[in-house]
Each structure stands twice: as C-alpha cells, then as structure tokens.
Motif scaffolding. Sequence first.
Motif, PDB file in Angstrom:
ATOM      1  N   VAL A 233      -3.168  -5.532 -12.981  1.00 31.93           N
ATOM      2  CA  VAL A 233      -2.659  -4.242 -13.441  1.00 31.93           C
ATOM      3  C   VAL A 233      -2.333  -3.319 -12.262  1.00 31.93           C
ATOM      4  N   ALA A 234      -2.690  -3.740 -11.060  1.00 32.96           N
ATOM      5  CA  ALA A 234      -2.349  -2.966  -9.865  1.00 32.96           C
ATOM      6  C   ALA A 234      -2.443  -3.889  -8.658  1.00 32.96           C
ATOM      7  N   SER A 235      -1.728  -3.540  -7.603  1.00 33.57           N
ATOM      8  CA  SER A 235      -1.809  -4.332  -6.379  1.00 33.57           C
ATOM      9  C   SER A 235      -1.567  -3.441  -5.170  1.00 33.57           C
ATOM     10  N   MET A 236      -2.111  -3.868  -4.047  1.00 32.03           N
ATOM     11  CA  MET A 236      -1.889  -3.206  -2.766  1.00 32.03           C
ATOM     12  C   MET A 236      -1.576  -4.286  -1.735  1.00 32.03           C
ATOM     13  N   TRP A 237      -0.471  -4.099  -1.034  1.00 34.51           N
ATOM     14  CA  TRP A 237      -0.026  -5.069  -0.036  1.00 34.51           C
ATOM     15  C   TRP A 237       0.088  -4.343   1.302  1.00 34.51           C
ATOM     16  N   VAL A 238      -0.620  -4.829   2.299  1.00 35.32           N
ATOM     17  CA  VAL A 238      -0.577  -4.264   3.651  1.00 35.32           C
ATOM     18  C   VAL A 238       0.164  -5.230   4.567  1.00 35.32           C
ATOM     19  N   LYS A 239       1.031  -4.675   5.394  1.00 34.90           N
ATOM     20  CA  LYS A 239       1.789  -5.469   6.367  1.00 34.90           C
ATOM     21  C   LYS A 239       1.315  -5.105   7.772  1.00 34.90           C
ATOM     22  N   VAL A 240       0.876  -6.110   8.513  1.00 36.89           N
ATOM     23  CA  VAL A 240       0.475  -5.915   9.901  1.00 36.89           C
ATOM     24  C   VAL A 240       1.238  -6.921  10.750  1.00 36.89           C
ATOM     25  N   VAL A 241       2.162  -6.435  11.565  1.00 40.09           N
ATOM     26  CA  VAL A 241       2.951  -7.308  12.428  1.00 40.09           C
ATOM     27  C   VAL A 241       2.103  -7.680  13.640  1.00 40.09           C
ATOM     28  N   PRO A 242       1.950  -8.970  13.955  1.00 38.34           N
ATOM     29  CA  PRO A 242       1.145  -9.380  15.105  1.00 38.34           C
ATOM     30  C   PRO A 242       1.568  -8.656  16.381  1.00 38.34           C
ATOM     31  N   GLY A 243       0.579  -8.126  17.102  1.00 38.53           N
ATOM     32  CA  GLY A 243       0.850  -7.449  18.362  1.00 38.53           C
ATOM     33  C   GLY A 243       1.082  -5.961  18.236  1.00 38.53           C
ATOM     34  N   GLU A 244       1.256  -5.451  17.012  1.00 43.10           N
ATOM     35  CA  GLU A 244       1.468  -4.019  16.827  1.00 43.10           C
ATOM     36  C   GLU A 244       0.149  -3.329  16.479  1.00 43.10           C
ATOM     37  N   ASP A 245       0.069  -2.026  16.782  1.00 45.57           N
ATOM     38  CA  ASP A 245      -1.173  -1.291  16.529  1.00 45.57           C
ATOM     39  C   ASP A 245      -1.084  -0.403  15.294  1.00 45.57           C
ATOM     40  N   ALA A 246      -0.054  -0.610  14.475  1.00 47.75           N
ATOM     41  CA  ALA A 246       0.094   0.125  13.220  1.00 47.75           C
ATOM     42  C   ALA A 246       0.151  -0.851  12.062  1.00 47.75           C
ATOM     43  N   GLY A 247      -0.393  -0.437  10.938  1.00 49.22           N
ATOM     44  CA  GLY A 247      -0.308  -1.218   9.711  1.00 49.22           C
ATOM     45  C   GLY A 247       0.456  -0.424   8.670  1.00 49.22           C
ATOM     46  N   GLU A 248       1.163  -1.130   7.801  1.00 48.75           N
ATOM     47  CA  GLU A 248       1.995  -0.462   6.795  1.00 48.75           C
ATOM     48  C   GLU A 248       1.463  -0.720   5.391  1.00 48.75           C
ATOM     49  N   ILE A 249       1.312   0.343   4.620  1.00 44.08           N
ATOM     50  CA  ILE A 249       1.101   0.180   3.180  1.00 44.08           C
ATOM     51  C   ILE A 249       2.442  -0.265   2.629  1.00 44.08           C
ATOM     52  N   TYR A 250       2.584  -1.568   2.494  1.00 44.18           N
ATOM     53  CA  TYR A 250       3.874  -2.196   2.258  1.00 44.18           C
ATOM     54  C   TYR A 250       4.343  -2.027   0.822  1.00 44.18           C
ATOM     55  N   ALA A 251       3.431  -2.194  -0.117  1.00 43.16           N
ATOM     56  CA  ALA A 251       3.773  -2.031  -1.529  1.00 43.16           C
ATOM     57  C   ALA A 251       2.510  -1.740  -2.323  1.00 43.16           C
ATOM     58  N   LEU A 252       2.513  -0.614  -3.013  1.00 44.00           N
ATOM     59  CA  LEU A 252       1.429  -0.238  -3.915  1.00 44.00           C
ATOM     60  C   LEU A 252       2.020  -0.159  -5.315  1.00 44.00           C
ATOM     61  N   ALA A 253       1.519  -1.001  -6.206  1.00 48.93           N
ATOM     62  CA  ALA A 253       2.062  -1.069  -7.568  1.00 48.93           C
ATOM     63  C   ALA A 253       0.953  -0.850  -8.581  1.00 48.93           C
ATOM     64  N   VAL A 254       1.225   0.005  -9.554  1.00 55.33           N
ATOM     65  CA  VAL A 254       0.294   0.222 -10.658  1.00 55.33           C
ATOM     66  C   VAL A 254       1.071   0.086 -11.959  1.00 55.33           C
ATOM     67  N   ASP A 255       0.623  -0.786 -12.841  1.00 52.50           N
ATOM     68  CA  ASP A 255       1.274  -0.970 -14.126  1.00 52.50           C
ATOM     69  C   ASP A 255       1.293   0.361 -14.878  1.00 52.50           C
ATOM     70  N   PRO A 256       2.429   0.713 -15.503  1.00 51.48           N
ATOM     71  CA  PRO A 256       2.487   1.987 -16.236  1.00 51.48           C
ATOM     72  C   PRO A 256       1.352   2.158 -17.241  1.00 51.48           C
ATOM     73  N   GLY A 257       0.911   1.073 -17.849  1.00 50.57           N
ATOM     74  CA  GLY A 257      -0.167   1.163 -18.828  1.00 50.57           C
ATOM     75  C   GLY A 257      -1.537   1.365 -18.222  1.00 50.57           C
ATOM     76  N   ALA A 258      -1.639   1.262 -16.892  1.00 48.33           N
ATOM     77  CA  ALA A 258      -2.939   1.416 -16.227  1.00 48.33           C
ATOM     78  C   ALA A 258      -2.982   2.656 -15.348  1.00 48.33           C
ATOM     79  N   GLN A 259      -1.960   3.485 -15.422  1.00 48.07           N
ATOM     80  CA  GLN A 259      -1.941   4.695 -14.596  1.00 48.07           C
ATOM     81  C   GLN A 259      -2.955   5.708 -15.107  1.00 48.07           C
ATOM     82  N   GLY A 260      -3.401   6.570 -14.190  1.00 42.90           N
ATOM     83  CA  GLY A 260      -4.370   7.585 -14.553  1.00 42.90           C
ATOM     84  C   GLY A 260      -5.807   7.128 -14.461  1.00 42.90           C
ATOM     85  N   ARG A 261      -6.042   5.917 -13.941  1.00 42.42           N
ATOM     86  CA  ARG A 261      -7.407   5.391 -13.844  1.00 42.42           C
ATOM     87  C   ARG A 261      -7.933   5.406 -12.413  1.00 42.42           C
ATOM     88  N   GLY A 262      -7.159   5.947 -11.487  1.00 38.72           N
ATOM     89  CA  GLY A 262      -7.610   6.015 -10.099  1.00 38.72           C
ATOM     90  C   GLY A 262      -7.378   4.753  -9.306  1.00 38.72           C
TER      91      GLY A 262
END
Length: 313
Positions: A233-262
């Motif tokens: 009902v939800a997912s979080m995908w982090v992208k970390v490119v080897p050798g870099e010192d920053a990470g990206e919140i690549y995709a955060l998805a929450v199913d419409p029916g599960a919104q409002g639950r934190g």
Amino acid sequence: MELNEPRELGARAAEVLALAAEVAAADGVEALSEQTLLDVRSPVRSVRHVLAEAGGELLGYAQVQPGDPASAELAVRPSRRRAGVGRALLDAVRVEPVSVWAHGDLPAARTLARAAGMEAVRELRRMARPLAAVRDEAASDAATDAADADDHDDAVPDARSRPAGPAPAGVVVETFRPGRDEEDWVRLNARAFAAHPEQGRMTVADLRAREAEDWFDPTVLWLARPGPGAPAVASMWVKVVPGEDAGEIYALAVDPGAQGRGLGGHLTRLALAEMAARGLRTATLYVEGDNVAARRTYEREGFVCVATDVQYR
C-alpha cells in the motif's frame, strides 16, 4: 549541419552518452534525464531520436518520448553552441505537439524557449537537506538506549531505526525482492501516480531496466503492507549512486486508499535514517512545483528547494 533520425541508435549510443556527460560537466546540471539516458543505454520503449551532425561530429541530440502530449529533451555540445544547433533540434521535435524540458532552467534554455514562442507550463523542483542532524539524533538515541540497557540488561536496538520510529499500526515494512515484487510495485506505483505524466506510466520493463543499473540496491526499496504477503500500500525507493555522497528519495508512493495513515512520513524518516547510517551527507528529491501538500511535507522534514526544472510548450 544535418539532422538524422535513426530508428535505433545502436553503436551511436556511446556517442550520445559521451555528449550528455560533456554537457553536464560544462553546465553543472544534467541536460538529459535519467529516463532519457535509459532509453539511450537500455531501450525498452519506442522513442524518437534526433541527431545533429556535421562532418561526422555529433553536435547535438534530442529525444522525444511518447505521451499526451509527448515530452522532449535536447543537448548541444558546448563548443558548438550559438550556431543554431539548439534551435534546429527544437524545431525538429516540435513537428508534433510536444513539451520540452529545460533542466536547471538555465538562461540559454529560457532564451531559446522565448525565441521559439514557448511558455513555461510545468515546474519540477529539486529539494535537498543535510543529513548531519539525522546522524546526531541517531547517535543520541543510541547513547540513551545504551544507558537504558545498562540499567535494564536489555539488548540495544539498531540506532538507525530510531529516527523513523515504529511503523503505523497494522503495517509491515519489508525490503523489495527482485524477481518477485515487480508486479506488486508497478501496480502500486500506477495507483499512486495515476495523474502523473511520467511516473504513473512505468512498466515492469522500465523497473527491470533500473534494476540492471549499477546504483540499484533492493535493500533501500521498501514496501509497506497491511500484513505479510498482502499487496503493498506504500513504498519508498532510495537511489544511491556509487561514489557519490548524496542519496535521493527516488520514489515515494502511497496508495490513495491508504493515505492519511502516516505512511509517507514514516517511510521518509526511514529513508533519511538509512542514508545517514550509510554516511551520506545530503538527501535530495524531486517534487512537482504545484504539489503544495508534498512540498510542505518535505519542508517539515528539513528540505529546501535548490534547483528547478521547467517544461516549456
């Protein structure tokens, strides 16, 4: 100068990738997005390629991706600018209704868009925040846990899990299993981004193309389920490119029916804690400029806007 439109790039893909790297180094921002580069390097979709050439030298490149309207990006070799290459590529992609991205919205891109009578129709904001405070919080929590363990003879919890806190009641958070969870993730992503012109159209083939990239790490792609084995009902995908010192919140998805639950907030804190635990210095993400609710959520987590991509039509 001549424009060519090969059906497939084949051996020319390496030239396009080299051109893209040269442009990024000169401008300080990528001219071609990740999806565009994937469609050059590991094509799984039918896109339109436009090559600007002279005497065997690649002067510029443009790609048109299908959609309603279609979306295009272009890049011009830095040493060949101000010679009409950019305008020729722009005119070539505009033979059909198309929106054109200007990553970083650099002055030259704005000038080209205005000269072509185009107007800004969409903004994509890049936001960032330092991770030092997350590390400090984790260290403080670990010290508190250690003291409590001395008093109660209990095991010390993993420090990285503390900033995220417990998952919302009734939710199980698991890491992605390549070869098993693709269909589940794509289904969730399509529901969460049903109105998004790019993200909501991702397919299993698109996902697997990213799984083949050197940065893909299934341990930083989490799925939240209402129970073991249940559809996500939800997912979080982090992208970390080897050798870099920053990470990206690549995709955060929450199913419409599960919104409002934190779920979104919990998964964001989980991602920040994991990036901090891995020693990364900065967290980044992209958010639609008109998505005020999402921007406020990220601002509450310490993110600020550091750059803007603009789409012109």
